[in-house]
Scaffold this active site. Sequence first.
Site, PDB file in Angstrom:
ATOM      1  N   ASN A 245      35.413  -2.036  35.233  1.00  0.00           N
ATOM      2  CA  ASN A 245      33.963  -2.078  35.468  1.00  0.00           C
ATOM      3  C   ASN A 245      33.658  -2.213  36.959  1.00  0.00           C
ATOM      4  OD1 ASN A 245      32.196  -1.987  32.951  1.00  0.00           O
ATOM      5  ND2 ASN A 245      33.874  -3.318  32.311  1.00  0.00           N
TER       6      ASN A 245
ATOM      7  N   HIS B 210      28.809  -7.126  28.422  1.00  0.00           N
ATOM      8  CA  HIS B 210      29.503  -7.622  27.231  1.00  0.00           C
ATOM      9  C   HIS B 210      29.840  -6.432  26.329  1.00  0.00           C
ATOM     10  CE1 HIS B 210      30.763 -10.474  24.226  1.00  0.00           C
ATOM     11  NE2 HIS B 210      30.110  -9.749  23.330  1.00  0.00           N
TER      12      HIS B 210
ATOM     13  N   ASP C   6      26.170 -15.454  26.703  1.00  0.00           N
ATOM     14  CA  ASP C   6      25.649 -14.164  26.205  1.00  0.00           C
ATOM     15  C   ASP C   6      24.214 -14.280  25.682  1.00  0.00           C
ATOM     16  OD1 ASP C   6      28.050 -12.837  26.828  1.00  0.00           O
ATOM     17  OD2 ASP C   6      28.937 -13.420  24.917  1.00  0.00           O
TER      18      ASP C   6
END
Length: 204
Positions: free
Chosen positions: A15, A111, A152
């Site tokens: 990423n 996520h 999250d």
Amino acid sequence: MLTRIAVFVSGGGTNLQALLDAERAGKISSGKISLVISSNPDAYALKRAEASRVPGITVSKKEYGTQQAVEEKIIKLLEEYKIDLIVLAGFMTILSESFTKRYPERIINVHPALIPSFCGKGYYGLRVHEEALARGVKVTGATVHFVNEIPDGGRIIAQKAVKVLDSDTPETLQKRVMRLAEWKILPEAVERVSAEIKKEKEGL
Ligand code: GAR
């Protein structure tokens, strides 16, 4: 005045690579990746930072002893490098409430599932895809969200769905979610949030 970005990593850093590539391609034009912080000295992500001439610094619990000491060191670095925006890109440490409260809507995370499915404490990396396959979901994906004190749990910025195939293993599913979702929506979200911060910095 570009938004100065720090990317926090722990492992492979694909990423991070997607962000570096997007910056080079001009797709991130409102921000500059100015610092990479790793929780793990052996993270391949550090090599990716080096190859792009971005400073990469390890701040590990092993070296600093406690999460509090780790976070104090990180705060110093963020000040030193004048960081405006933190991006968690495969960062496998849960940040404390006192840390996340310091940077409201200035920390974003990627996520590998469609939040609120398969998320929260204990759901990270391959584990997320193992659980998705065990539950038999037919669609999964990725989410980019702001980070607050709930793991999250912060405001969702972007999501992208990915089909689950009958033949999937956790590994094949993880790779497809990365390629079709994470590596696309993370750079897009980083550009969007960077543009907002840039405007604020310029007093517009
Ligand atoms: C990515 O799939 C990321 O979404 C996930 O870890 C992987 C890191 O890969 N993050 C989490 O599970 C956080 N809860 P990378 O190091 O190659 O970017």
